[in-house]
Design a protein around this motif. Structure first.
Motif, short mmCIF file in Angstrom:
data_model
loop_
_atom_site.label_atom_id
_atom_site.label_comp_id
_atom_site.label_asym_id
_atom_site.label_seq_id
_atom_site.Cartn_x
_atom_site.Cartn_y
_atom_site.Cartn_z
N HIS A 77 0.82 -1.22 0.00
CA HIS A 77 0.00 0.00 0.00
C HIS A 77 0.85 1.27 0.00
CE1 HIS A 77 -3.43 -2.59 1.03
NE2 HIS A 77 -4.17 -1.60 0.59
N LEU A 78 2.11 1.16 0.45
CA LEU A 78 2.97 2.35 0.54
C LEU A 78 4.35 2.05 -0.04
CD1 LEU A 78 3.67 5.21 1.55
CD2 LEU A 78 4.14 4.22 3.80
N ILE A 79 4.75 2.86 -1.02
CA ILE A 79 6.12 2.79 -1.54
C ILE A 79 6.66 4.23 -1.59
CG2 ILE A 79 5.79 0.69 -2.91
CD1 ILE A 79 5.67 2.59 -5.40
N ALA A 80 7.98 4.35 -1.59
CA ALA A 80 8.60 5.68 -1.65
C ALA A 80 9.58 5.74 -2.82
CB ALA A 80 9.32 5.97 -0.34
N THR A 81 9.77 6.95 -3.34
CA THR A 81 10.66 7.12 -4.49
C THR A 81 11.23 8.54 -4.53
OG1 THR A 81 10.79 6.96 -6.91
CG2 THR A 81 8.74 7.81 -6.01
N THR A 82 12.34 8.69 -5.24
CA THR A 82 12.88 10.03 -5.50
C THR A 82 12.52 10.48 -6.93
OG1 THR A 82 14.96 9.05 -6.26
CG2 THR A 82 14.87 9.74 -3.95
N ASP A 83 11.82 9.60 -7.65
CA ASP A 83 11.54 9.84 -9.08
C ASP A 83 10.18 10.51 -9.28
OD1 ASP A 83 11.32 9.80 -11.80
OD2 ASP A 83 11.14 7.62 -11.98
N TYR A 84 10.21 11.80 -9.59
CA TYR A 84 8.97 12.56 -9.76
C TYR A 84 8.16 12.10 -10.98
CZ TYR A 84 9.36 16.02 -6.03
OH TYR A 84 9.38 16.64 -4.81
N ALA A 85 8.78 11.36 -11.90
CA ALA A 85 8.04 10.87 -13.06
C ALA A 85 6.87 9.98 -12.64
CB ALA A 85 8.98 10.11 -14.00
N LYS A 86 6.96 9.41 -11.42
CA LYS A 86 5.88 8.54 -10.93
C LYS A 86 4.62 9.34 -10.57
CE LYS A 86 8.44 4.47 -9.38
NZ LYS A 86 7.79 3.58 -10.34
N ILE A 87 4.71 10.67 -10.61
CA ILE A 87 3.52 11.51 -10.42
C ILE A 87 2.46 11.15 -11.47
CG2 ILE A 87 2.67 13.89 -10.74
CD1 ILE A 87 3.89 13.59 -8.01
N LYS A 88 2.91 10.68 -12.61
CA LYS A 88 1.99 10.26 -13.68
C LYS A 88 0.99 9.21 -13.18
CE LYS A 88 5.43 10.84 -17.39
NZ LYS A 88 6.35 10.11 -18.29
N GLU A 89 1.43 8.44 -12.15
CA GLU A 89 0.60 7.33 -11.67
C GLU A 89 -0.42 7.74 -10.61
OE1 GLU A 89 3.12 4.11 -10.36
OE2 GLU A 89 4.56 4.47 -11.99
N VAL A 90 -0.31 8.97 -10.08
CA VAL A 90 -1.18 9.35 -8.95
C VAL A 90 -2.38 10.17 -9.41
CG1 VAL A 90 0.85 9.35 -7.43
CG2 VAL A 90 -0.07 11.53 -8.25
N ASP A 91 -3.45 10.08 -8.63
CA ASP A 91 -4.67 10.84 -8.89
C ASP A 91 -4.77 12.07 -8.00
OD1 ASP A 91 -6.05 8.90 -10.75
OD2 ASP A 91 -5.68 7.60 -9.01
N ALA A 92 -4.12 12.02 -6.85
CA ALA A 92 -4.14 13.15 -5.92
C ALA A 92 -2.78 13.21 -5.23
CB ALA A 92 -5.24 12.97 -4.87
N VAL A 93 -2.31 14.42 -4.97
CA VAL A 93 -0.99 14.56 -4.33
C VAL A 93 -1.02 15.67 -3.29
CG1 VAL A 93 -0.15 16.07 -6.20
CG2 VAL A 93 1.50 14.87 -4.76
N ALA A 94 -0.42 15.40 -2.14
CA ALA A 94 -0.29 16.39 -1.06
C ALA A 94 1.17 16.82 -0.97
CB ALA A 94 -0.75 15.79 0.27
N ILE A 95 1.38 18.12 -0.93
CA ILE A 95 2.74 18.67 -0.82
C ILE A 95 3.00 19.01 0.64
CG2 ILE A 95 4.30 20.52 -1.55
CD1 ILE A 95 2.51 20.87 -4.05
N CYS A 96 3.97 18.33 1.24
CA CYS A 96 4.29 18.49 2.67
C CYS A 96 5.78 18.79 2.84
CB CYS A 96 3.93 17.24 3.45
SG CYS A 96 2.24 16.66 3.23
N VAL A 97 6.28 19.80 2.14
CA VAL A 97 7.71 20.11 2.17
C VAL A 97 7.98 21.26 3.13
CG1 VAL A 97 8.13 19.25 -0.15
CG2 VAL A 97 7.50 21.65 0.17
N PRO A 98 9.23 21.43 3.58
CA PRO A 98 9.54 22.51 4.53
C PRO A 98 9.37 23.90 3.92
CG PRO A 98 11.34 20.90 4.39
CD PRO A 98 10.42 20.60 3.27
N THR A 99 9.01 24.86 4.78
CA THR A 99 8.98 26.28 4.39
C THR A 99 9.71 27.07 5.48
OG1 THR A 99 6.77 26.34 5.38
CG2 THR A 99 6.89 26.29 2.97
N PRO A 100 11.03 26.98 5.51
CA PRO A 100 11.79 27.65 6.58
C PRO A 100 11.90 29.15 6.35
CG PRO A 100 13.28 26.61 5.03
CD PRO A 100 11.90 26.24 4.58
N LEU A 101 12.41 29.85 7.36
CA LEU A 101 12.76 31.25 7.20
C LEU A 101 14.24 31.33 6.85
CD1 LEU A 101 11.04 32.91 10.31
CD2 LEU A 101 10.24 32.99 7.95
#
Length: 437
Positions: A77-101
């Motif tokens: 049910h859960l896999i991880a990757t560094t390859d953004y090309a796999k975005i093609k496979e998703v229907d919905a995506v949440a962006i949870c990246v840092p926003t530092p000062l």
């Protein structure tokens, strides 16, 4: 069927593949919850080591149960990757990246920008994109939206974009990702509807829909600014009460007896973590664009940022009363993490306090059951296990983090002097020389 109807059906039937960009303290718990809800989840992260840990089922976030992560990975049910090309496979995506000062106290939105650009590069029609990173009002419209429109998508029809702020309280035993209410604001009504559907199918907490991303972005900053300012008020009260010989902790306990119009906030050695000390300054920065000066936020920041120095100054005075200088005195520092029962040292007030104590020549022993070592002023500082010898040899025991698994009875019975900045000893035996913040 329209793109919206197709996506809503996929979300409700759990056929949708969901992506989570950024597998940190927000993204990993969210990815695990989405996988547990029955979705196939692809986690994206730029750190190869983090991706490897997830794929090996190795947990590195305190609020995730290791067995949950292992089960979701093992079941596929859960896999991880560094390859953004796999975005093609998703229907919905949440962006949870840092926003530092940055060093000028300005928001660094480069992680959000690069994530949005990468997702837009591989996006397909009928996709949902939700930003979760805490940021200033306008980010979703100004940074996330443009790359998708540039690639020909129509927001609200062929692509759905929304903002839903993360609400994570590390170490909280009652409220986790799954049962914390969620706020969702889409660029259009269709965007809000689709994003709310995703969260309702994953989480147990209520989903509160608002009319725009800016409302959701502002409410998140308002939440943390509320805490920031009220903690500053508690710290100011503590400073004044100490001079007046009044116990501020008893004052707050008495005020808490009022069933309306009061909410208890407590003083401490300073603010820590990635939210409360930082988020209000996104607003301070953005307000300048509207020719407004957020005086209350900045004043609260001055008060909270001064607390580590106040703690060091009072430590000097406590030692001085025993005829000792801080230079050469043995000080046992209890707690490096920024709050109880977690291992996170980001922005921890313990760090500037330890730094000032070292520069003043104190002989430090540092103890924290959740932290093995940490970096300070370019050096790696070692953390040791607390025991009776550490306490007996210390001229001063300085409690900076009130971890639940510190043995406070042992601390009270074996310490020569204690300066307690968290009121951690309130229910335990105290030595003759016991001072509270």
């Amino acid at each position: 069927m329209s793109h919206m109807e197709t996506l809503l059906h996929k979300l409700e039937s759990k056929e949708a593949v969901i992506g989570v960009v950024g597998l940190g303290y927000v993204g990993l718990p969210l990815a695990v919850e989405k996988a547990k809800a029955g979705y196939k989840v692809i986690g994206f992260d730029v750190q190869e080591s983090r991706v490897q840990q997830v794929n090996d089922g190795v947990n590195y976030i305190g609020d995730v149960l290791s067995e949950d992560l292992q089960e979701m990975v093992n079941s596929g049910h859960l896999i991880a990757t560094t390859d953004y090309a796999k975005i093609k496979e998703v229907d919905a995506v949440a962006i949870c990246v840092p926003t530092p000062l940055d060093m000028y106290q300005q928001p660094d939105t480069s992680y959000v920008e690069s994530s949005a650009n990468e997702i837009a590069k591989y996006a397909h029609e009928g996709m949902l994109v939700v930003l979760e990173s805490t940021t200033y009002p306008g980010t979703t419209e100004e940074i996330v939206r443009p790359p998708f429109e540039k690639n020909g998508f129509v927001v609200g029809e062929s692509i759905f974009i929304a903002y839903s702020p993360e609400r994570v309280d590390p170490g909280n035993k009652e409220f986790k990702t799954k049962n914390t209410p969620k706020v969702v604001g889409g660029i259009t009504a269709n965007c809000t509807k689709v994003a709310a559907s995703m969260y309702r199918n994953v989480l147990e907490g209520d989903v509160h829909e608002v009319s725009s991303p800016a409302i959701a972005e502002m409410e998140k900053i308002f939440e943390n600014t509320f805490r920031h300012i009220n903690i500053a008020l508690a710290n100011e009260m503590a400073i004044l009460c100490e001079r007046m010989g009044i116990d501020v902790w008893e004052v707050i306990d008495a005020a808490k007896s009022k069933p309306y119009g009061f909410m208890a906030f407590y003083p401490g050695p300073g603010l820590g973590g990635h939210c409360i000390p930082i988020d209000p300054f996104y607003l301070t920065w953005k307000a300048r664009e509207y020719n407004y000066h957020t005086r209350l936020i900045e004043l609260a920041g001055e008060i909270n940022n001064a607390m580590p120095e106040i703690v060091v100054d009072r430590s000097m005075r406590i030692l001085n009363e025993s005829g000792k200088a801080l230079r050469g005195s043995k000080v046992a520092v209890l707690g490096v993490a920024y709050k109880k029962d977690i291992d996170d040292v980001r922005e921890s007030p313990s760090l500037p306090i330890i730094s000032m104590l070292k520069k003043a020549g104190a002989d430090l022993t540092i103890c924290d059951p959740f932290v093995t070592s940490f970096k300070l002023d370019g050096n790696i500082e070692e953390v040791v296990t607390l025991n009776e010898t550490v306490l007996e040899e210390a001229d001063l025991v300085l409690i900076l983090t009130d971890h639940s698994n510190f043995d406070y009875e042992m601390i009270g019975q074996n310490s020569n002097a204690i300066f307690d900045t968290r009121n951690a000893m309130k229910n335990f035996t105290k030595p003759e020389k016991y001072i509270k913040l």
